[in-house]
Design a protein around this motif. Structure first.
Motif, mmCIF file in Angstrom:
data_model
loop_
_atom_site.group_PDB
_atom_site.id
_atom_site.type_symbol
_atom_site.label_atom_id
_atom_site.label_comp_id
_atom_site.label_asym_id
_atom_site.label_seq_id
_atom_site.Cartn_x
_atom_site.Cartn_y
_atom_site.Cartn_z
ATOM 1 N N ALA A 58 0.618 -1.323 -0.291
ATOM 2 C CA ALA A 58 0.321 0.213 0.001
ATOM 3 C C ALA A 58 0.183 1.504 -0.520
ATOM 4 N N ASP A 59 2.119 1.015 0.431
ATOM 5 C CA ASP A 59 3.068 2.347 0.925
ATOM 6 C C ASP A 59 3.669 2.906 -0.705
ATOM 7 N N LEU A 60 3.934 1.310 -1.104
ATOM 8 C CA LEU A 60 4.599 1.923 -2.550
ATOM 9 C C LEU A 60 3.269 1.612 -3.232
ATOM 10 N N VAL A 61 2.251 1.572 -3.974
ATOM 11 C CA VAL A 61 1.557 2.171 -5.001
ATOM 12 C C VAL A 61 1.114 3.389 -4.394
ATOM 13 N N ILE A 62 1.117 4.314 -2.954
ATOM 14 C CA ILE A 62 0.882 5.623 -2.421
ATOM 15 C C ILE A 62 2.188 6.355 -3.444
ATOM 16 N N GLY A 63 2.899 5.754 -2.928
ATOM 17 C CA GLY A 63 4.457 6.853 -3.061
ATOM 18 C C GLY A 63 4.449 6.460 -5.095
ATOM 19 N N TYR A 67 4.413 9.773 -7.110
ATOM 20 C CA TYR A 67 6.013 9.940 -8.345
ATOM 21 C C TYR A 67 5.765 10.016 -8.992
ATOM 22 N N PHE A 68 4.566 9.519 -9.914
ATOM 23 C CA PHE A 68 4.413 9.707 -11.225
ATOM 24 C C PHE A 68 3.165 9.865 -11.946
ATOM 25 N N PHE A 69 1.839 10.342 -11.083
ATOM 26 C CA PHE A 69 0.846 11.072 -11.984
ATOM 27 C C PHE A 69 0.858 12.277 -10.183
ATOM 28 N N LEU A 70 1.359 12.043 -9.529
ATOM 29 C CA LEU A 70 1.235 14.012 -8.676
ATOM 30 C C LEU A 70 2.728 14.437 -8.422
ATOM 31 N N GLN A 71 3.057 15.750 -9.776
ATOM 32 C CA GLN A 71 3.551 16.710 -9.215
ATOM 33 C C GLN A 71 3.523 17.647 -8.495
ATOM 34 N N LYS A 72 4.273 17.513 -7.653
ATOM 35 C CA LYS A 72 4.789 18.717 -7.137
ATOM 36 C C LYS A 72 4.134 20.521 -7.564
ATOM 37 N N PRO A 73 3.094 21.217 -7.536
ATOM 38 C CA PRO A 73 2.745 22.408 -7.866
ATOM 39 C C PRO A 73 4.492 23.280 -9.157
ATOM 40 N N ALA A 74 5.311 23.352 -8.347
ATOM 41 C CA ALA A 74 6.453 23.852 -8.784
ATOM 42 C C ALA A 74 6.379 23.565 -10.411
ATOM 43 N N GLY A 75 5.825 22.417 -10.961
ATOM 44 C CA GLY A 75 6.043 21.864 -12.371
ATOM 45 C C GLY A 75 7.128 20.528 -12.362
ATOM 46 N N TRP A 91 14.004 12.238 -1.766
ATOM 47 C CA TRP A 91 13.074 11.714 -2.404
ATOM 48 C C TRP A 91 12.332 11.119 -3.681
ATOM 49 N N ALA A 92 13.601 11.815 -4.674
ATOM 50 C CA ALA A 92 12.964 11.729 -6.174
ATOM 51 C C ALA A 92 13.765 10.067 -6.679
ATOM 52 N N ILE A 93 14.805 9.787 -5.910
ATOM 53 C CA ILE A 93 15.494 8.940 -6.139
ATOM 54 C C ILE A 93 15.886 7.458 -5.576
ATOM 55 N N GLN A 94 16.996 8.231 -4.377
ATOM 56 C CA GLN A 94 16.889 7.469 -3.293
ATOM 57 C C GLN A 94 15.784 6.914 -2.725
ATOM 58 N N HIS A 95 14.964 7.550 -1.943
ATOM 59 C CA HIS A 95 13.621 7.065 -1.042
ATOM 60 C C HIS A 95 12.986 6.382 -2.042
ATOM 61 N N PHE A 96 12.466 6.170 -3.550
ATOM 62 C CA PHE A 96 11.680 5.154 -3.979
ATOM 63 C C PHE A 96 12.889 3.970 -4.668
ATOM 64 N N SER A 97 13.588 4.055 -4.766
ATOM 65 C CA SER A 97 15.015 3.015 -5.172
ATOM 66 C C SER A 97 14.469 2.135 -3.602
ATOM 67 N N ASN A 98 14.698 3.006 -2.363
ATOM 68 C CA ASN A 98 14.496 2.144 -1.367
ATOM 69 C C ASN A 98 13.578 1.572 -1.190
ATOM 70 N N ILE A 99 12.772 1.756 -1.240
ATOM 71 C CA ILE A 99 11.420 1.460 -1.188
ATOM 72 C C ILE A 99 10.697 -0.039 -1.994
ATOM 73 N N VAL A 100 11.092 -0.580 -3.577
ATOM 74 C CA VAL A 100 11.668 -0.610 -4.264
ATOM 75 C C VAL A 100 12.387 -1.603 -3.514
ATOM 76 N N PHE A 101 13.528 -1.609 -3.256
ATOM 77 C CA PHE A 101 14.444 -2.779 -3.020
ATOM 78 C C PHE A 101 13.824 -3.513 -1.743
ATOM 79 N N VAL A 102 13.085 -2.767 -0.752
ATOM 80 C CA VAL A 102 13.100 -3.666 0.634
ATOM 81 C C VAL A 102 11.658 -4.305 0.520
ATOM 82 N N THR A 103 10.826 -3.606 -0.985
ATOM 83 C CA THR A 103 9.510 -4.656 -1.659
ATOM 84 C C THR A 103 10.199 -5.594 -1.886
ATOM 85 N N ILE A 104 10.833 -5.739 -2.832
ATOM 86 C CA ILE A 104 11.575 -7.260 -2.914
ATOM 87 C C ILE A 104 11.976 -7.860 -2.168
ATOM 88 N N LEU A 105 12.683 -7.715 -1.594
ATOM 89 C CA LEU A 105 13.331 -8.186 0.007
ATOM 90 C C LEU A 105 12.831 -8.685 0.903
#
Length: 148
Positions: A58-63, A67-75, A91-105
């Motif tokens: 659920a946390d992965l899907v929310i993220g 990450y992909f569908f809601l961009q910051k208002p700044a553009g 937030w854009a690279i390391q955080h997303f990579s960590n959660i994907v790695f944790v999910t696979i683990l």
């Protein structure tokens, strides 16, 4: 219209992540206790494992939605620009990579736990895979928080 929900969605993601973190810390401690005490791995432990994985997915899907569908208002910003800013890089690279790695683990650990007939080993695998995942999540977010 969809960008108007960004501030609410990011708050929801933060609250859900805090609940998720509290739950996985509890579950990891519970598995550690079961492993140390040599308890039987029963229905409640299977439910805890499913709860851990459900919260993680659920946390992965929310993220992913964030990450992909809601961009910051700044553009939008490309990857090269994001690498210049520590916060954006995290937030854009390391955080997303960590959660994907944790999910696979966790998926790997879940498969091993399902295939193991010995209760002691089920607790051991649970502590190892879910514990390592919990530590990665805590360290990742803590290191970022300490840098700022």
């Amino acid at each position: 219209m969809i960008q108007g929900i960004y501030p609410y969605y990011i708050k929801f993601h933060i609250v859900f992540s805090i609940i998720f973190l509290a739950a996985i810390v509890f579950i990891t401690i519970y598995y550690s206790y079961g492993w140390i005490k040599g308890r039987a791995y029963g229905r409640f432990e299977r439910r805890l494992r499913r709860t851990y994985l459900t919260l993680l997915f659920a946390d992965l899907v929310i993220g992913i939605i964030l990450y992909f569908f809601l961009q910051k208002p700044a553009g939008p910003m490309n990857t090269a620009e994001a690498m210049n800013y520590l916060s954006l890089r995290f937030w854009a690279i390391q955080h997303f990579s960590n959660i994907v790695f944790v999910t696979i683990l966790c998926i790997t650990g879940n498969m091993l736990i399902n295939r193991t007939p010995v209760d002691h080993k089920k607790f051991k695998y649970s502590v190892f895979y879910f514990g390592i995942s919990t530590i990665i999540i805590i360290v990742s977010v803590s290191l970022f928080a300490l840098r700022n």
